[in-house]
Structure formats: C-alpha cells, structure tokens
Design an enzyme around this catalytic site. Structure first.
Site, mmCIF file in Angstrom:
data_model
loop_
_atom_site.group_PDB
_atom_site.id
_atom_site.type_symbol
_atom_site.label_atom_id
_atom_site.label_comp_id
_atom_site.label_asym_id
_atom_site.label_seq_id
_atom_site.Cartn_x
_atom_site.Cartn_y
_atom_site.Cartn_z
ATOM 1 N N ASP A 1 0.710 -0.879 0.138
ATOM 2 C CA ASP A 1 -0.247 0.116 -0.061
ATOM 3 C C ASP A 1 1.239 1.596 0.223
ATOM 4 O O ASP A 1 1.453 1.096 0.666
ATOM 5 C CB ASP A 1 -1.088 -0.244 1.224
ATOM 6 N N GLU B 1 14.471 -15.150 -0.139
ATOM 7 C CA GLU B 1 15.064 -16.753 -0.087
ATOM 8 C C GLU B 1 14.141 -17.740 0.356
ATOM 9 O O GLU B 1 13.935 -19.385 0.691
ATOM 10 C CB GLU B 1 15.322 -16.052 1.630
#
Length: 534
Positions: free
Chosen positions: A199, A248
């Site tokens: 956002d 990751e």
C-alpha cells in the site's frame, strides 16, 4: 523470458469485509473467504489478494494497522489466516496479502508510547513529529483525505499523516522502522503467503527537511504528480532489501507496488530486476474508452515495463475507484478514473464493462480483477450518509469520500438481502440494492450469456491460448481496436459510436455481447469485443 507464475497471473482482489460473512455479524471474515475459495478456483483465477485483515480500529477499513502480526477479531484469528492459505494452496490458488508500510494506526503501540513520552522521546523519531510555525503546521502539505496533513497533540507538537489523522506516517529514515517491517515480511512469509501488495509504495520516503510544496493544492491518489511527499528515490533501497528477503523463500514469493507516479517510466523504477515484481498500472485504469487512447496507453505500458524486464499489469476496478460498469460511461470531464460516481444507463454500462474486461484479459502480462466485477456489479451511488464509512466522506476536500459504493458486500444467492453474504436474514455492513438479486452468483451460475459465464469462459480460454508478451496491431477500420497475440489469437473491440462491418478473420471464440451480420460479414455493435482463433 521466464515462465514465472506471476508474469501472466490473473489475481482476484478480495475486500474481506465485503466478500463473505461466516459468523453473521454483517462483516465478511477469513472463514467466509475460506468457504468460497472453490468458487474462485472454478472462476479460473491464479491467486487472490486480500485487503488488510490486521488488528485495527478500522478508521480507514483496516488500512490503519495497530498490530501487523495479529488478525483483527472482526475477521478471525492468525490460525484462520493460516488455514485459509493452506486451503488456497490445496486448490491451486496463491495468496497475496496487503502490507501497509507508509503509516500505522494512531493506536499502534509505538505511536501511543511516543505520545505518552512527549517531545524528545526516541519513539517520536519513528514517526514525523515536528514543532509548528507558531499556530501553523510545520509545512503546507495537504492530506489525501482532505485538510492539512498535520495534527497537533496536546503538548504542542504536530505529527504528519498524509491520509487520515488516525494514520500517522512512519519515518523510514529511522532504522527501527526498516527492521520492524523486515520481521513483518518474514512473519507472513513463514506462515505461507505468496506475496504482498504494498500500500502507498511510493510514499515511504519524504524529501529531506519536509519542504513546503509552495502552492495551494488538493490531492487525490490519481493525480498527486511531482511532490516532496511521494515517489522519492530513497524508496528503492527499501525495496531492494525486501526483494532479498522474498528471494530467500521457495515458491516465487512476490511483491506488488501500489505506486502512483508521474509517469510510466517512474512506475517502472519500482520493478527493476532487483526490486519488486509488479506495479499496478493506473495509467491504464484512467484511460478513456477510445481506440487511439487505449492503443497508446497499452503500447506505452508494455514498452515501459519491457525496458526493465517486468510484466505489465492491467486492472479496471479496485476498492478505491468507481466500478468500471459506471466509470467507463461517466462523462465527468477530467475525472476518467471516477472520483465521484454518477448515474449511468445500467444496460449500456454493463455492455461497455464486459467489452473492456475481454480486452483486458487479452493483453500480455498480469490481470487484476476486483471482487464482483465478474458478476457485472454496478457502483452503488445512493448509499445514505449515515452508513458511509470512508473517512474522507465528511471532509470538504481531498479524495471525496465516495469509495463505499464499490465496497458493498457481494450477492451470492437468494432473492432478498443479504443474498447469501451471511446467514439468512442477517445484516450486511453496507446495504445491498434490491436489483442485485438478479446479479447473484446463484442467479448467473451456468446461465449462457451471463457476466459470470463470460468471465469463466474468458479465463479458461486465456489460460489455454495466451502466453508470452508478443502483441501486434493489424490495420483496422476507424473505431475498432484490433490486436493479435500469437499464435493465432485476435481480439477486436468496437470503441466507436456505430456498428462496423468486416469479414470474420477466423473462428469466433467468444463475444462480450450479441453481434450481427452474416457468416461472411460480421456486424460488430459499439461497446462489443470479440475473440477469434485466426
């Protein structure tokens, strides 16, 4: 080119409070969403994006977060969120959650402690607290929601909030803020989510010194333009650090930027190879329904994203703008994005909306759908003031406060409200129109020609026939927009005011509405789209 899932995904936005209510309190919740996941699988989307469901006082429908690791009891529990993600994965759906890093709730523990400790508190450095200029705010910045972007606290200092006063902006120059959000990312990634919609991704970093804008202005998310508050270059290092975290994790976890920037080139900066994966294409959403303008924004969007190796995204509606069943027909000069809804012919509005949806789904890249558009829901423009909850509604300036009309709860079944949104006879947090009985999922399911059937057919054909980023523009009569995707697919749209006759280019696959003519000469009415196998 990578075949990563997110490059061509169709992602369905769920506004949790308005999707499905499991416990009968009138507000949608996570168990309600879980119960409807098979519907989304059958619709044919690839992923869902959930608007905020975190602990919040709900001053701005959950975009004022008090705790980013807790689910608000209004929506359920963290276990409900975990179960929802697991169920979605079992159905072949991915889950993207909203992240709100520009600001917190004023009830967030950090902000409350900063208020309690007073001026000079180290906690105040995690937000933008400043002394004023006498009785005036520290600078001339306005709030997106109207009025000044500063509120004074009892000890005399002011704090910055680019949105509502209940939404103080974080100071992203403070290392504790960056550390906190890295742990928040890992919390939800460890729970299993497939990514984040960010956002106000363009708002985290402010110009050093918080300088005046120097002119009187009112802001709307769609036209802030160049300012010291938004789209500062410093945001990009934040997103590079987030990308390293996302990489990751197995399964191609992604991040999508809600980035309102002055140009497509500036938006493309957010999706460079070491930053975020996608950015919303608001230039497309705000483009008028006209063939030359549409072709221009499509070409410009594709070129801007290709320059950085990112997919283009396309959307027509979301929780902040007027539904495109109304917006594309509105005549508000200079307001093509629909800040304030107006009455339109519902039949003509739906016809144009269906045509626009088939065009969107024919384009290369990733498509975002907003809940209820597959039902052809119109904007609700006659909500009484006492039920409206948009925090900007009662302000004189800013974002106008008319976002509630696109947030009315969905109709699922039955002939009377709440149309299966919650338990029979229960309430809904915003009233649903009587006309929605004919637009419910139950009323449209399996019905030839219904908007729901159109979306299901289009999504199935898109998955089967469309791949890659290639796009060609064959010559076309005036008023028509014609594009080819290889191999063997053509989309023809009549954006003019009169029917157009032409020889069919191949086998008709799908139409957004009735067409005329003969097998050897098609007559394509205005506001109609046809897909062909050529």
């Amino acid at each position: 080119m990578s075949d990563s899932w997110w490059r061509s995904a169709v992602i369905y936005q769920i506004y949790p409070r308005s999707f499905a209510d499991a416990n009968g309190d009138g507000v949608g919740d996570l168990p309600g969403i879980r119960s409807r996941l098979p519907y989304l699988r059958d619709l044919g989307v690839d992923a869902v994006w959930l608007s905020p469901f975190y602990l919040s006082p709900q001053a701005d429908a959950g975009y004022d977060v008090a705790d980013y690791r807790v689910v608000d009891p209004l929506f359920g529990t963290v276990d409900d969120a975990r179960d929802l993600v697991a169920d979605a994965h079992d159905l072949g759906l991915r889950v993207i959650v909203d992240l709100v890093p520009n600001h917190s709730s004023d009830q967030h523990a950090w902000f409350q402690q900063a208020l309690a400790e007073g001026p000079g508190s180290p906690l105040r450095e995690r937000y933008h607290f400043r002394d004023g200029r006498g009785d005036l705010p520290p600078n001339d910045w306005p709030s997106i929601f109207g009025g000044p972007a500063w509120t004074r606290v009892p000890d005399g200092q002011w704090y910055l909030h680019l949105f509502a006063p209940e939404q103080p902006d974080f100071n992203w120059d403070h290392p504790a803020v960056a550390d906190e959000f890295r742990t928040i990312l890992r919390f939800w990634l460890d729970l299993g989510v497939d990514g984040f919609r960010i956002d106000v991704a363009h708002g985290l970093v402010k110009e050093a010194g918080l300088p005046d804008i120097g002119r009187a202005t009112e802001w709307h998310l769609l036209d802030v333009g160049e300012s010291p508050c938004f789209d500062r270059d410093g945001v990009h290092e934040i997103y590079r650090s987030w990308r390293r975290i996302l990489d990751e994790y197995q399964g191609e976890r992604i991040a999508v930027a809600e980035a309102w920037a002055p140009s497509l080139a500036r938006v493309a900066d957010y999706v460079r190879p070491d930053e975020l994966h996608q950015a919303f294409n608001f230039s497309y959403l705000a483009t008028p329904w006209e063939a030359t303008a549409q072709r221009s924004v499509i070409e410009a969007s594709l070129a801007a994203m290709r320059a950085v190796g990112a997919p283009t995204t396309w959307t027509l509606s979301n929780h902040d703008v007027v539904r495109h069943t109304n917006r594309l027909l509105q005549k508000n000069e200079g307001d093509v994005a629909g800040r304030k809804p107006t009455e339109v012919d519902p039949v003509a509005g739906l016809r144009r909306a269906r045509a626009a949806s088939l065009l969107l789904l024919a384009l290369p890249g990733s498509a975002y759908l907003y809940q209820g558009e597959e039902l052809g829901l119109p904007e609700v423009i006659d909500l009484p003031p006492e039920v409206r909850q948009d925090p900007a509604f009662h302000r004189a300036t800013g974002q106008d406060g008319y976002r509630d009309g696109c947030r009315v709860p969905l109709p699922w079944s039955g002939t009377t409200a709440p149309y299966g949104f919650g338990p029979e006879g229960g309430p809904s947090w915003l009233p649903q129109p009587a006309s929605w009985a004919s637009l419910s999922v139950e009323a449209q399911d399996g019905v030839a020609g219904s908007t729901l059937t159109l979306y299901r057919d289009a999504l199935a054909l898109r998955r089967k026939l469309l791949s890659g980023d290639d796009l060609a523009w064959p010559e076309a009569p005036e008023g028509l927009l014609v594009l080819d995707r290889g191999p063997g697919f053509r989309c023809t749209v009549n954006m003019g005011a009169a029917p157009v006759r032409f020889t069919p280019p191949g086998e008709l696959l799908l139409t957004s509405g009735p067409i005329g003519g003969t097998p050897t000469e098609i007559e394509l009415p205005p506001d109609t789209t046809v897909w062909w196998q050529i």
